[in-house]
Design a protein around this motif. Structure first.
Motif, mmCIF file in Angstrom:
data_model
loop_
_atom_site.group_PDB
_atom_site.id
_atom_site.type_symbol
_atom_site.label_atom_id
_atom_site.label_comp_id
_atom_site.label_asym_id
_atom_site.label_seq_id
_atom_site.Cartn_x
_atom_site.Cartn_y
_atom_site.Cartn_z
ATOM 1 N N SER A 168 41.139 21.545 52.506
ATOM 2 C CA SER A 168 40.667 22.423 53.584
ATOM 3 C C SER A 168 40.427 23.836 53.068
ATOM 4 O O SER A 168 40.952 24.217 52.015
ATOM 5 C CB SER A 168 41.706 22.471 54.707
ATOM 6 N N GLU B 62 41.552 26.429 54.336
ATOM 7 C CA GLU B 62 42.816 27.145 54.402
ATOM 8 C C GLU B 62 43.577 27.008 53.090
ATOM 9 O O GLU B 62 44.018 27.978 52.488
ATOM 10 C CB GLU B 62 43.663 26.566 55.535
ATOM 11 N N GLU B 63 43.663 25.777 52.636
ATOM 12 C CA GLU B 63 44.375 25.527 51.386
ATOM 13 C C GLU B 63 43.684 26.224 50.225
ATOM 14 O O GLU B 63 44.333 26.744 49.321
ATOM 15 C CB GLU B 63 44.435 24.023 51.108
ATOM 16 N N GLN C 242 41.902 28.953 50.306
ATOM 17 C CA GLN C 242 42.230 30.382 50.359
ATOM 18 C C GLN C 242 43.623 30.635 49.807
ATOM 19 O O GLN C 242 43.848 31.547 49.017
ATOM 20 C CB GLN C 242 42.177 30.897 51.808
ATOM 21 N N HIS C 243 44.526 29.780 50.228
ATOM 22 C CA HIS C 243 45.898 29.921 49.785
ATOM 23 C C HIS C 243 45.985 29.834 48.277
ATOM 24 O O HIS C 243 46.649 30.644 47.612
ATOM 25 C CB HIS C 243 46.756 28.840 50.436
#
Lengths: 477, 365
Positions: B69, B71-72, B74-75
């Motif tokens: 994802s 999100e991941e 970015q993390h």
């Protein structure tokens, strides 16, 4: 690249930049002798410097940086690190003060130090000189330079800077041994002044005492040619007086008198008649406040004697007035009146209308108490006339009231006489007076009381009661 | 598989030496993401920094794993940034420590690493590069490569000049290094100018009495010492030792107080520490010992000040838990004080310190 164009051809086959680039990483093998590279670089620098007339480094720095920074850097370059620290801290304090003023939204008219080059120049000049002297151990010079700075900042806005340098001077002065303590004495005097202005009277007195002790028996003079010892006496007396004033306010009579006695002794040693008189005057007043009338009289008599010796009418007037006050408190009215009349005479001669007003009012009061209303109102009128010339409104109002009271007392006697006799003629007099509200006595009734009626008289009787009350109170004390 | 053949590397992919950026012929077997042109450079890098960061380099140099994802992803990117920032700081401190210990050769690879990560994170024209440039310049100066140092410094100066938001601390560092450069070139006029600037900026950043400002004073003192202006040098050296003494003394008192208050509660003693990082400790030792030797050789008319420096050194060694050294300095101070017949108070103070040290040295168990 313009450098390249103007440079004379160098005996190098390799392009220079490439050579430099190869040299750039530390681990690459060195092929060109380093000395050659350095020489080449220095040649370029030299060539540019000679052939391209531009701004010098100093000029660039002066243009790019603030004046404050340039001054600091100049100081540090020559190793004046203490001056730098001092200036730097002062500037920080300056900014802090501005900030405080801003928060309290006071009007702070001072510009920041950076925008006042002449002040910075002064700092630079004197601080570096002082540090130079300090390194060589010439503390005398250090003191002089710091003192010069203190004098330069001796205005109402920069007082704290001046105080800072007074403190520094004080520290340095302790190290100066050869002049027998003159600098130390001066520094003590300055510190005393500093504390006095801050309202820390005890500390101020301490410093002034040291100042006085150090100057005792010396013939040192300050820049304006005054004897330091006299100056010390003066400052010390002034501080003692302020201190005693404060104590009197707190009803601490014993302490105040103790201090004032000390002041008297110092004044005696100072052998300045004027100061001695002054000291005894305040001592007398303190005794009066403490209720020790006889001692007060002795002190005040000394004062009056000194004033007579010096032919000083003003002070003599003050002395008599104070003596009269003491006598009045003792209840010896006739003598008090004597003195007061002398005061009035003296003040007349010297055109001191304020003194006349005070003395006349006191006289009026005394006569009022004794019941001689005619004379009392006469004196009050005298006082009133003087105030009219003075254009002092509050004082005028006050004397007006006094005058009015005396006048009322004066009239009340006649009015009661008429009422008590209770015959037709008296009634006629009363009525006619009520019609015109003036001539019951030959003098016209002036001021607020012209419009008053019997009510007014009753009011006045209240005043009389009040006065009686005051008299009894005074007699009690 | 330590050896690689440049010709066998896939087309378009160039493997460079970690140290000199020449075509690589060897690879680190432990991390397999670092390449070298030869054994010499590999050894140099290993000794300097690679041993400490070998495993940390792997996630930075391999391609990111596949994330499911956004999100991941970015993390993951954030983590990468974090790692790089950590490495920047770490390499910087290591290089700095080498410099203060005088191991200039060792400092270079570490400083180069710091510079490289900085470029990765901040871009080429950022002010953040300046500290790394300065380290490299300092190392080059230490190795006697003046031209190279000058290159680095001018690069740094240019970067600072162009940027508008450069902090005072960086300005100060830059000027200090420029000062050192001109000192090495024996151009004392320029050196003084730059060191003066250094002190000014450091004072703006930390205050005039901070240990980070003291470095400028120390170098300035050295210049005046070389110029034979001994009175100026003397006053500057005194200033430096006073600054260090004040810092160490305050720290020491704080420690003693904390110990007294906490002892009963936990029954355990506070460890000694200086409250400085390693580079600052190294700087302290270097500065103070060189002041000491200068005082002993030149200013032997003022034993008071020599004893003062010795006392400061005792305190420093004591706080760094180097008790034998502390004892040695304390003995020297004591004998000097006795020899020159300094006042009793001074001698008592030294005695007190000695007692303290011997108590630490042989703890009563």
């Amino acid at each position: 690249m313009s450098k390249m164009a103007t440079l004379p051809p160098l005996p190098m086959t390799r392009p220079k930049l490439a050579a430099l680039a190869r040299q750039k990483l530390p681990c690459s093998p060195v092929t060109i002798p380093r000395s050659q590279l350095i020489k080449e670089k220095d040649d370029i620098d030299h060539y540019v410097e000679v052939n391209f007339k531009g701004l010098s480094k100093e000029e660039v720095a002066a243009y790019r940086n603030s004046y404050k920074k340039n001054i600091c850097v100049d100081m540090l370059r020559d190793g004046y690190h203490k001056s730098f620290t001092e200036l730097f801290t002062l500037m920080e304090q300056w900014d802090a003060l501005r900030e405080v003023a801003r928060i309290r939204s006071l009007q702070w008219l001072q510009k920041p130090l950076e925008e006042q080059p002449d002040k910075l120049d002064h700092f630079y000049h004197y601080l570096t000189r002082a540090e130079d002297a300090e390194r060589k151990g010439y503390f005398e010079d250090v003191y002089q330079n710091l003192y010069a700075l203190a004098c330069y900042f001796n205005n109402s806005e920069d007082k704290w800077v001046r105080n800072h340098f007074y403190e520094r001077c004080f520290g340095i002065a302790q190290l100066i041994k050869i002049d027998g303590g003159k600098r130390e004495a001066e520094a003590h005097g300055n510190m005393g002044l500093l504390h006095e202005e801050d309202g820390q009277l005890l500390e101020a007195a301490e410093h002034y005492e040291a100042f006085h002790q150090l100057t005792q028996g010396r013939i040192w003079k300050d820049e304006t040619g005054r004897f330091l010892n006299l100056l010390a006496c003066e400052c010390l007396l002034r501080t003692y007086r302020l201190l005693s004033d404060k104590m009197l306010e707190n009803k601490d009579y014993k302490q105040a008198i103790k201090i004032l006695i000390k002041a008297c002794e110092i004044a005696k040693e100072g052998s300045d008649q004027h100061m001695q008189g002054e000291a005894s005057y305040y001592l007398g007043l303190a005794y009066l406040a403490a209720g020790e009338y006889n001692t007060a009289l002795t002190a005040l008599n000394t004062y009056s004697k000194i004033s007579t010796d010096q032919d000083d009418d003003l002070n003599l007037g003050r002395a008599y007035e104070a003596i009269a006050k003491v006598l009045q408190s003792q209840g010896e009215m006739t003598e008090a009146i004597n003195y007061l009349e002398k005061v009035v005479k003296l003040a007349r001669n010297n055109f001191q209308s304020l003194d006349i007003v005070r003395a006349s009012t006191m006289l009026g009061d005394i006569y009022n108490e004794k019941g001689h209303y005619n004379i009392a109102s006469e004196y009050f009128q005298q006082a009133f006339d003087e105030t009219v010339g003075e254009m002092n409104m509050p004082l005028m109002e006050e004397t007006k009231v006094h005058y009015g009271i005396a006048k009322a007392h004066q009239m009340m006697l006649t009015v009661t006489n008429y009422i008590e006799s209770a015959d037709l003629t008296s009634l006629g007099y009363l009525l006619s007076w009520k019609e015109t509200r003036s001539d019951i006595e030959p003098q016209p009734v002036t001021g607020e009381f012209t419009s008053s009626t019997v009510e007014d008289v009753s009011q006045n009787s209240e005043h009389v009661e009040e006065l009686d009350f005051q008299i009894t109170k005074k007699n009690e004390t | 598989m330590n050896v690689i053949y440049p010709l066998a590397v896939p087309k378009g992919r160039r493997l460079c030496c970690e140290v000199c950026e020449a075509p690589a012929e060897r690879m680190c077997a432990a991390c397999t993401v670092t390449y070298y042109c030869g054994v010499a450079h590999q050894r140099a890098d290993w000794g300097s920094i690679h041993e400490k960061i070998c495993q940390l380099l792997i996630p930075l140099r391999t391609s990111m794993p596949f994330y499911n994802s956004e999100e991941e992803r970015q993390h993951g990117l954030q983590q990468l940034q974090q790692r790089q920032k950590h490495l920047i700081e770490f390499c910087y401190t290591v290089a700095q420590k080498y410099l203060f210990e005088g191991k200039h050769e060792d400092a270079v690879p570490a400083a180069l690493h710091s510079l490289r990560f900085r470029i990765n994170v901040h871009g080429l024209s950022s002010v953040e590069l300046v500290p790394a440039y300065l380290l490299l310049a300092e190392a080059s100066l230490g190795l006697g490569r003046i031209v190279q140092a000058e290159e680095y410094l001018f690069q740094a100066q240019w970067t600072v000049l162009k940027s508008t938001d450069c902090c005072n601390a960086t300005h100060s560092l830059l000027h200090r290094n420029l000062g050192l450069l001109y000192m090495a070139k024996k151009n004392y006029e320029e050196a003084r100018y730059h060191l003066a600037n250094d002190i000014y900026f450091a004072s703006c950043a930390f205050g005039t009495e901070d240990i980070r400002t003291s470095g400028g004073y120390f170098h300035l003192a050295n210049i005046f010492y070389n110029l034979k202006k001994l009175d100026v040098a003397d006053s500057l050296y005194t200033r430096v030792s006073e600054i260090w003494h004040k810092y160490l003394n305050d720290h020491y008192r704080g420690l003693v107080q904390a110990r007294v208050q906490q002892m009963d509660l936990l029954g355990k003693r506070f460890e000694n520490d200086t409250g400085l990082d390693e580079a600052q400790e190294a700087e302290a030792i270097r500065t103070l010992t060189s002041i000491l030797s200068i005082r002993e050789s030149t200013f032997n008319k003022t034993p008071q000040k020599t004893v003062f420096v010795l006392k400061t050194l005792v305190m420093l060694c004591y706080l760094m838990m180097n008790y034998s050294k502390a004892q040695e300095y304390a003995m020297r101070a004591l004998s000097l004080a006795e020899e020159k017949q300094l006042d009793a108070q001074e001698q008592n103070a030294i005695q007190e310190l000695l007692c303290l040290i011997s108590a630490e040295d042989h703890p009563i168990t």
